[in-house]
Scaffold this motif. Structure first.
Motif, PDB file in Angstrom:
ATOM      1  N   ARG A   1      57.442  16.740  54.185  1.00 18.84           N
ATOM      2  CA  ARG A   1      58.276  17.572  53.329  1.00 18.84           C
ATOM      3  C   ARG A   1      57.643  17.712  51.941  1.00 18.84           C
ATOM      4  O   ARG A   1      57.542  18.797  51.391  1.00 18.84           O
TER       5      ARG A   1
ATOM      6  N   TYR B   1      56.434  21.384  50.699  1.00 20.72           N
ATOM      7  CA  TYR B   1      57.196  21.934  49.580  1.00 20.72           C
ATOM      8  C   TYR B   1      56.397  21.838  48.278  1.00 20.72           C
ATOM      9  O   TYR B   1      56.426  22.741  47.457  1.00 20.72           O
TER      10      TYR B   1
ATOM     11  N   LEU C   1      54.881  25.088  45.482  1.00 18.22           N
ATOM     12  CA  LEU C   1      55.060  25.065  44.027  1.00 18.22           C
ATOM     13  C   LEU C   1      53.698  24.973  43.341  1.00 18.22           C
ATOM     14  O   LEU C   1      53.416  25.682  42.362  1.00 18.22           O
TER      15      LEU C   1
ATOM     16  N   VAL D   1      60.480  32.912  46.709  1.00 21.54           N
ATOM     17  CA  VAL D   1      60.997  31.610  47.146  1.00 21.54           C
ATOM     18  C   VAL D   1      62.261  31.244  46.365  1.00 21.54           C
ATOM     19  O   VAL D   1      63.222  30.740  46.930  1.00 21.54           O
ATOM     20  N   TYR D   2      62.247  31.518  45.060  1.00 23.44           N
ATOM     21  CA  TYR D   2      63.387  31.149  44.213  1.00 23.44           C
ATOM     22  C   TYR D   2      64.071  32.439  43.761  1.00 23.44           C
ATOM     23  O   TYR D   2      64.649  33.130  44.587  1.00 23.44           O
ATOM     24  N   ALA D   3      63.992  32.750  42.481  1.00 20.26           N
ATOM     25  CA  ALA D   3      64.552  34.002  41.965  1.00 20.26           C
ATOM     26  C   ALA D   3      63.949  34.260  40.596  1.00 20.26           C
ATOM     27  O   ALA D   3      63.582  33.317  39.892  1.00 20.26           O
TER      28      ALA D   3
ATOM     29  N   LYS E   1      59.706  28.636  30.415  1.00 20.85           N
ATOM     30  CA  LYS E   1      59.524  27.470  31.285  1.00 20.85           C
ATOM     31  C   LYS E   1      58.157  27.526  31.986  1.00 20.85           C
ATOM     32  O   LYS E   1      57.446  26.522  32.061  1.00 20.85           O
TER      33      LYS E   1
ATOM     34  N   ILE F   1      61.662  14.677  43.318  1.00 20.81           N
ATOM     35  CA  ILE F   1      62.921  15.259  43.829  1.00 20.81           C
ATOM     36  C   ILE F   1      63.295  14.601  45.155  1.00 20.81           C
ATOM     37  O   ILE F   1      64.429  14.180  45.360  1.00 20.81           O
TER      38      ILE F   1
ATOM     39  N   ALA G   1      66.725  14.927  41.687  1.00 21.42           N
ATOM     40  CA  ALA G   1      66.343  16.142  40.978  1.00 21.42           C
ATOM     41  C   ALA G   1      66.278  15.974  39.464  1.00 21.42           C
ATOM     42  O   ALA G   1      65.409  16.525  38.803  1.00 21.42           O
ATOM     43  N   ARG G   2      67.208  15.184  38.934  1.00 21.44           N
ATOM     44  CA  ARG G   2      67.314  15.110  37.468  1.00 21.44           C
ATOM     45  C   ARG G   2      66.064  14.557  36.799  1.00 21.44           C
ATOM     46  O   ARG G   2      65.818  14.785  35.625  1.00 21.44           O
TER      47      ARG G   2
END
Lengths: 308, 441
Positions: A28, A32, A36, A230-232, A240, A275, A280-281
């Motif tokens: 994974r 993943y 990125l 993949v995201y938006a 960022k 993650i 995630a944080r």
């Protein structure tokens, strides 16, 4: 081994389950993280390419990243263009916009490094505000060019992730080939090693700079389009993405395309691993903290180009 | 020379003059009272309403536009006590410093008589200070129970604050508990949930109320993931939620701002786990288009007490129609209902104060008194929603907060189904049935 397994079947079963779980987790992280990383590599390699050739810190690079996605979405929803065509056209528009921006805004202040940072950052902030006012603060998806999931063992992988990774790798190979094998690419490399010497050799350095800006913006825009798949697309990605691109470029070594690509994969994998393993944080915090730590140990970055 | 004093007045004449005198005096008093009620308060040329919100967001722009619509409607019928209303706008840029200085500008430079707006709880906490210092009534939007608690703890200082939208920090917990009950009632076994929530104070408040409700229902939280603003890596979380055996991924997200990505990743993976909770992004009317339909079957809380396909009051129906006519689209965020109601509620409070003979019906202390009298738990005011404020001294410290409940305002349960946003619960108000995703078995 078989005897141990027979003696302690529960423990052995637990060990196998744990091993399978770990393999799944690693798979994974591998897949993943690679998506990125591929996107980061596109934006970071463009950023470092400009710096290598012109010593320009182009802080509007994040704007080119996300403009690629927004132009594409506007072309699809505005005039009903097909997604593939809109990707190509939006990337070219961003490339031309970047070249025009270089000629009209950066070039007049090129000799003043601080001014370059200010004008490019101002341009990025203007773009962010324009996107906010035009599209709003929420993300917009780029219509998927590929759908579905692929199951590798027990790991689910969205086909889009594999597509994005493949496109990013192809684009990076093309960049590599262009720089290393073509005449124009070699001229850019020459200019990045010593702009004055290149000029004395009869190279049109200003033209080379425009080409470099065009290529780096195209790479950023492609990254943005893939990211939005993949995201938006999201207006806040202007800054960022710039922060991450900048951090990756510093980590890889300013001016080194190879270093940026390696650093992009390091950062991408750190983010994903944190993650998956810790939550995630902590992901961005840990990634940026590790970048600082690496730079303390190696201030010039992984493959930094030594200043003359 | 006629000496009048020497003339004798008969009893009949005396009574006649006395009666005439009483009539004249009564007329004078009545006339004075009528003049009092119609005169322009403080002889002002205009009443100024300030809208303070993040204008680059739809939550901000909708408040500005909804307030403008209410002002336009009121001015068309003579304003407040014959005085026209003017709107002034401040942009808080989702930044506490900007919000504080904009509030000061609106009140001290633009002379705003009353304020409406707000959005972020953190920013609201900052702006409550200058609001108290400048003694300006603020009919506000924000989600945290910390704001009414301030009113409860120091009423004299913070009494100018009223929440015109719901106390989501608390009410979401009740609404989401109802959501779990509804799902169970429809045969969905919900005993394990995976929470994805904003790393923010407002979500802490929700959890404080939500956790005991989950315990009551024997619902296990298999994992609680806090996400930072702009977080996008949802696929690993969705897979983990499935691996941990949860039936529902329950988002409590607003400020992360990436609910569209969550919906997209969930729809891509198609794992047998529902997506049901609160996500501010899902309330975007363009959510279907923005997610390319990935939000199909997304169950969420219709924050604001209004689902546009099923407006709760006739005022709400008219507001949605007029807003759509004026701006070319329906209200783009629920905060619009609050801002619209705020203007009308302020008008009603001023008029009530004037009617009761208040020396200065625009005085903030007077307005506070009449807002408290006007929208009570016993008799809510029907605007776009049924507005009532909890009174000072509320047992939960929800002083001046918008009342939550079937009789007042609730966040109804909604679902995106085949391109439309439907209300699916409560059943007597629903305009569609719950539809589960085909991949959820």
């Amino acid at each position: 081994m078989v005897q141990v397994a027979l003696k302690f079947p529960i423990f052995f079963n637990f060990l196998i389950q744990w091993k399978l779980k770990m393999i799944e987790l690693l798979m994974r992280i591998l897949v993943y993280g690679a998506t990125l990383s591929g996107i980061y590599a596109l934006i970071a390699s463009g950023f470092t390419l400009i710096f290598g050739v012109s010593r320009i810190m182009n802080f509007s690079h994040g704007a080119f990243f996300i403009l690629g996605a927004y132009f594409g979405i506007a072309l699809i929803h505005g005039i009903g263009l097909n997604p593939y065509l809109s990707i190509i056209i939006s990337i070219l528009i961003v490339g031309l916009l970047a070249a025009a921006m270089y000629k009209s805004i950066i070039s007049p202040v090129r000799e003043h490094e601080v001014m370059v940072i200010i004008v490019t950052l101002a341009f990025a902030l203007i773009v962010e505000q324009v996107i906010l006012l035009t599209f709003g603060e929420h993300g917009i998806s780029f219509p998927s060019v590929i759908e579905g999931v692929v199951i590798v063992g027990t790991v689910l992988i969205p086909s889009m992730r594999l597509f994005v990774l493949a496109v990013a790798i192809i684009a990076l190979i093309m960049l590599w080939t262009f720089i290393g094998k073509t005449r124009l690419g070699k001229e850019i490399t020459a200019a990045s090693q010593d702009a004055e010497a290149a000029m004395l050799m009869g190279l049109d350095v200003d033209r080379l700079l425009i080409v470099t800006v065009f290529i780096s913006a195209i790479l950023a825009a492609l990254g943005g389009v893939l990211y939005a798949q993949v995201y938006a697309a999201n207006p806040f990605m202007v800054l960022k993405s710039l922060i991450f691109a900048f951090a990756i470029v510093i980590l890889g070594g300013l001016g080194s395309v190879k270093g940026s690509i390696i650093a992009a994969f390091i950062v991408g994998y750190i983010l994903t691993a944190v993650i998956v393993l810790y939550g995630a944080r902590w992901s961005e915090f840990v990634a940026l903290f590790l970048i600082i730590a690496i730079l303390v140990l190696r201030p010039s970055g992984l493959l930094g180009v030594k200043e003359q | 020379m006629k000496i009048l004093s020497k003339r004798k007045i008969s009893r009949r004449e005396y009574l006649k003059y006395a009666a005439a005198g009483v009539v004249v005096a009564a007329g004078a008093i009545g006339g004075y009272a009528a003049w009092q009620s119609t005169r322009k308060p403080l002889e002002k040329e205009e009443i100024i309403i300030g809208v303070l919100a993040p204008m680059a967001t739809r939550q901000g722009s909708v408040q500005r536009d909804a307030a403008a619509l209410a002002i336009e409607e009121i001015n068309a019928t003579g304003g407040i006590l014959g005085v026209p209303i003017k709107m002034v706008v401040g942009d808080d840029k989702l930044d506490p410093d900007a919000a504080v200085s904009e509030l000061r500008r609106l009140v001290t430079v633009e002379n705003a008589d009353v304020l409406t707006g707000g959005y972020s709880s953190g920013i609201m906490a900052a702006t409550m200070e200058p609001m108290a210092e400048l003694k300006t009534v603020f009919l506000a939007d924000a989600s945290s129970p910390a704001h009414p608690a301030k009113v409860a703890e120091d009423y004299e200082k913070y009494k100018y604050w009223f929440r015109i939208t719901q106390n989501n920090g608390a009410s979401f917990a009740f609404d989401m508990a109802d959501m779990i009950d509804m799902l169970r009632g429809k045969g969905v076994p919900v005993d394990k949930i995976y929470i994805i929530r904003d790393e923010h104070v407002w979500a802490d408040d929700v959890e404080k109320f939500f956790n005991p409700l989950l315990t009551e229902r024997n619902v296990e939280v298999v994992k609680n993931v806090k996400i930072p603003r702009g977080y996008t890596e949802y696929e690993p979380l969705i897979i983990e939620a499935h691996d941990l055996g949860s039936q529902v991924i329950l988002p409590i997200v607003a400020l992360s701002g990436t609910g569209d990505v969550l919906a997209k990743h969930w729809a891509t993976l198609k794992l047998p786990v529902l997506l049901a909770g609160h996500d501010l992004a899902a309330l975007d009317l363009g959510f279907w288009e923005k997610t390319e339909g990935a939000c199909n079957y997304y169950i969420f809380i219709a924050d604001g007490g209004v689902v546009q396909t099923a407006p709760p009051t006739s005022v709400c129906t008219n507001f949605i129609e007029n807003y759509t006519k004026k701006y070319g689209h329906p209200p783009e965020a629920h905060q619009g209902y609050g801002a619209y109601d705020a203007v009308y509620l302020y008008k009603m409070a001023v008029e009530e104060a004037a009617k009761a003979g208040a020396a200065d019906p625009l005085d903030s202390d007077t307005i506070v008194k009449y807002l408290e009298k006007l929208a009570t738990l016993e008799s809510p005011v029907e605007l776009t929603r049924n507005i009532a404020f909890y009174p000072p001294g509320d047992e939960n410290k929800w002083d001046h907060d918008l009342a939550w409940g079937d009789k007042y305002v609730r966040n109804w349960i909604s679902e995106w189904i085949d391109g439309k946003w439907y209300q699916i619960w409560p059943e007597d108000k629903a305009n569609a049935e719950l539809k589960l995703p085909p991949w959820f078995k």
